[in-house]
Design a protein around this motif. Structure first.
Motif, PDB file in Angstrom:
ATOM      1  N   ILE A  28      37.843  63.747  44.120  1.00 10.92           N
ATOM      2  CA  ILE A  28      37.238  62.407  44.207  1.00 10.92           C
ATOM      3  C   ILE A  28      36.015  62.456  45.116  1.00 10.92           C
ATOM      4  N   LEU A  29      36.145  63.132  46.252  1.00  6.66           N
ATOM      5  CA  LEU A  29      35.017  63.253  47.174  1.00  6.66           C
ATOM      6  C   LEU A  29      33.856  63.962  46.499  1.00  6.66           C
ATOM      7  N   ALA A  30      34.129  65.055  45.809  1.00  8.10           N
ATOM      8  CA  ALA A  30      33.052  65.796  45.133  1.00  8.10           C
ATOM      9  C   ALA A  30      32.346  64.913  44.111  1.00  8.10           C
ATOM     10  N   ALA A  31      33.111  64.134  43.356  1.00 11.66           N
ATOM     11  CA  ALA A  31      32.509  63.250  42.361  1.00 11.66           C
ATOM     12  C   ALA A  31      31.648  62.176  43.022  1.00 11.66           C
ATOM     13  N   ARG A  32      32.133  61.580  44.106  1.00 16.84           N
ATOM     14  CA  ARG A  32      31.367  60.528  44.788  1.00 16.84           C
ATOM     15  C   ARG A  32      30.109  61.101  45.424  1.00 16.84           C
ATOM     16  N   LEU A  33      30.206  62.274  46.038  1.00 17.92           N
ATOM     17  CA  LEU A  33      29.024  62.893  46.632  1.00 17.92           C
ATOM     18  C   LEU A  33      27.984  63.204  45.554  1.00 17.92           C
ATOM     19  N   ARG A  34      28.422  63.739  44.411  1.00 17.42           N
ATOM     20  CA  ARG A  34      27.488  64.005  43.302  1.00 17.42           C
ATOM     21  C   ARG A  34      26.800  62.719  42.854  1.00 17.42           C
ATOM     22  N   SER A  35      27.580  61.657  42.747  1.00 13.33           N
ATOM     23  CA  SER A  35      27.047  60.368  42.319  1.00 13.33           C
ATOM     24  C   SER A  35      26.033  59.818  43.313  1.00 13.33           C
ATOM     25  N   LEU A  36      26.335  59.919  44.595  1.00  9.84           N
ATOM     26  CA  LEU A  36      25.414  59.427  45.625  1.00  9.84           C
ATOM     27  C   LEU A  36      24.138  60.261  45.684  1.00  9.84           C
ATOM     28  N   VAL A  37      24.243  61.555  45.437  1.00 15.68           N
ATOM     29  CA  VAL A  37      23.052  62.409  45.367  1.00 15.68           C
ATOM     30  C   VAL A  37      22.238  62.037  44.128  1.00 15.68           C
ATOM     31  N   ALA A  38      22.901  61.874  42.988  1.00 12.73           N
ATOM     32  CA  ALA A  38      22.200  61.513  41.753  1.00 12.73           C
ATOM     33  C   ALA A  38      21.494  60.164  41.877  1.00 12.73           C
ATOM     34  N   ALA A  39      22.078  59.258  42.632  1.00  9.68           N
ATOM     35  CA  ALA A  39      21.495  57.926  42.826  1.00  9.68           C
ATOM     36  C   ALA A  39      20.394  57.925  43.885  1.00  9.68           C
ATOM     37  N   GLY A  40      20.201  59.042  44.572  1.00 11.66           N
ATOM     38  CA  GLY A  40      19.157  59.115  45.594  1.00 11.66           C
ATOM     39  C   GLY A  40      19.551  58.513  46.928  1.00 11.66           C
ATOM     40  N   VAL A  41      20.854  58.289  47.140  1.00 12.01           N
ATOM     41  CA  VAL A  41      21.351  57.750  48.408  1.00 12.01           C
ATOM     42  C   VAL A  41      21.532  58.880  49.416  1.00 12.01           C
ATOM     43  N   LEU A  42      22.009  60.017  48.949  1.00 11.56           N
ATOM     44  CA  LEU A  42      22.165  61.221  49.762  1.00 11.56           C
ATOM     45  C   LEU A  42      21.326  62.333  49.144  1.00 11.56           C
ATOM     46  N   ASP A  43      20.981  63.308  49.957  1.00  8.86           N
ATOM     47  CA  ASP A  43      20.324  64.509  49.476  1.00  8.86           C
ATOM     48  C   ASP A  43      21.093  65.691  50.041  1.00  8.86           C
ATOM     49  N   THR A  44      20.987  66.818  49.384  1.00  6.44           N
ATOM     50  CA  THR A  44      21.593  68.038  49.909  1.00  6.44           C
ATOM     51  C   THR A  44      20.495  68.897  50.515  1.00  6.44           C
ATOM     52  N   VAL A  45      20.816  69.481  51.654  1.00 11.48           N
ATOM     53  CA  VAL A  45      19.879  70.350  52.365  1.00 11.48           C
ATOM     54  C   VAL A  45      20.652  71.587  52.821  1.00 11.48           C
ATOM     55  N   PRO A  46      19.947  72.695  53.076  1.00 11.81           N
ATOM     56  CA  PRO A  46      20.648  73.862  53.612  1.00 11.81           C
ATOM     57  C   PRO A  46      21.324  73.513  54.939  1.00 11.81           C
ATOM     58  N   ALA A  47      22.441  74.158  55.201  1.00 11.25           N
ATOM     59  CA  ALA A  47      23.190  73.905  56.430  1.00 11.25           C
ATOM     60  C   ALA A  47      22.318  74.175  57.650  1.00 11.25           C
ATOM     61  N   SER A  48      22.439  73.320  58.642  1.00 10.00           N
ATOM     62  CA  SER A  48      21.614  73.423  59.846  1.00 10.00           C
ATOM     63  C   SER A  48      21.923  74.676  60.668  1.00 10.00           C
ATOM     64  N   ASP A  49      23.107  75.261  60.448  1.00 11.51           N
ATOM     65  CA  ASP A  49      23.464  76.465  61.204  1.00 11.51           C
ATOM     66  C   ASP A  49      23.055  77.757  60.491  1.00 11.51           C
ATOM     67  N   GLY A  50      22.333  77.625  59.364  1.00 12.93           N
ATOM     68  CA  GLY A  50      21.866  78.798  58.644  1.00 12.93           C
ATOM     69  C   GLY A  50      22.907  79.432  57.741  1.00 12.93           C
ATOM     70  N   SER A  51      24.103  78.863  57.678  1.00  5.60           N
ATOM     71  CA  SER A  51      25.138  79.421  56.811  1.00  5.60           C
ATOM     72  C   SER A  51      24.813  79.117  55.344  1.00  5.60           C
ATOM     73  N   ALA A  52      25.631  79.601  54.451  1.00  3.40           N
ATOM     74  CA  ALA A  52      25.408  79.424  53.013  1.00  3.40           C
ATOM     75  C   ALA A  52      25.793  78.027  52.528  1.00  3.40           C
ATOM     76  N   TYR A  53      26.354  77.221  53.392  1.00  6.23           N
ATOM     77  CA  TYR A  53      26.792  75.884  52.989  1.00  6.23           C
ATOM     78  C   TYR A  53      25.621  74.935  52.848  1.00  6.23           C
ATOM     79  N   GLN A  54      25.902  73.810  52.230  1.00  4.07           N
ATOM     80  CA  GLN A  54      24.903  72.741  52.174  1.00  4.07           C
ATOM     81  C   GLN A  54      25.422  71.542  52.945  1.00  4.07           C
TER      82      GLN A  54
END
Length: 148
Positions: free
Chosen positions: A53-79
């Motif tokens: 459910i969280l993954a679906a909501r995050l995808r939806s919020l990114v698609a709607a332009g409410v959230l954006d994904t950026v590289p992890a601030s600690d330099g890891s492979a995560y977003q």
């Protein structure tokens, strides 16, 4: 399964807003983003929501332009998930929901979280709707000019 009614082409701004951020998980994700959550695991731990459910909501919020994904601030492979300017614009909505909840959903003296001015440490003043000339407005003072 019944297909969800969509309002993304409605002429009503409230309907379009509800279509984008109107479910409780999306609003709570936005709330947590304002509180500093940035990673999937932080949202999941804070909300206790199922990962799918969280993954679906995050995808939806990114698609709607409410959230954006950026590289992890600690330099890891995560977003990480960050509020866009569109997402930042939801701050008064979150404050209004919080203040409405404080006024209507807690017994007198019942403890609850409190939003404070970071600099002064004091609670916020209640939000007010104001006219272009500064007058305080209530629902009876407004009208909606509908399209068509």
């Amino acid at each position: 399964m019944v297909e969800r009614t969509r309002f993304n082409d409605s002429d009503c701004p409230v309907a379009r807003s509800v279509d984008t951020i109107g479910d409780w998980w999306s609003l709570l994700i936005v709330r947590d983003a304002f509180d500093g959550s940035r990673r999937f695991g932080e949202f999941q731990r804070g909300l206790g929501v199922a990962k799918n459910i969280l993954a679906a909501r995050l995808r939806s919020l990114v698609a709607a332009g409410v959230l954006d994904t950026v590289p992890a601030s600690d330099g890891s492979a995560y977003q990480e998930y960050v509020l866009t300017p569109k997402g930042q614009g939801l701050f008064p909505v979150i404050v209004a929901l919080r203040q409405w909840g404080e006024q209507n959903l807690f017994a007198p003296g019942e403890p609850h979280s409190e939003m404070v001015d970071r600099r002064q440490g004091r609670p916020l003043r209640a939000l007010e709707v104001r006219s272009a000339d500064g007058r305080r407005l209530d629902a009876d003072d407004t009208a909606v000019n509908k399209v068509g």
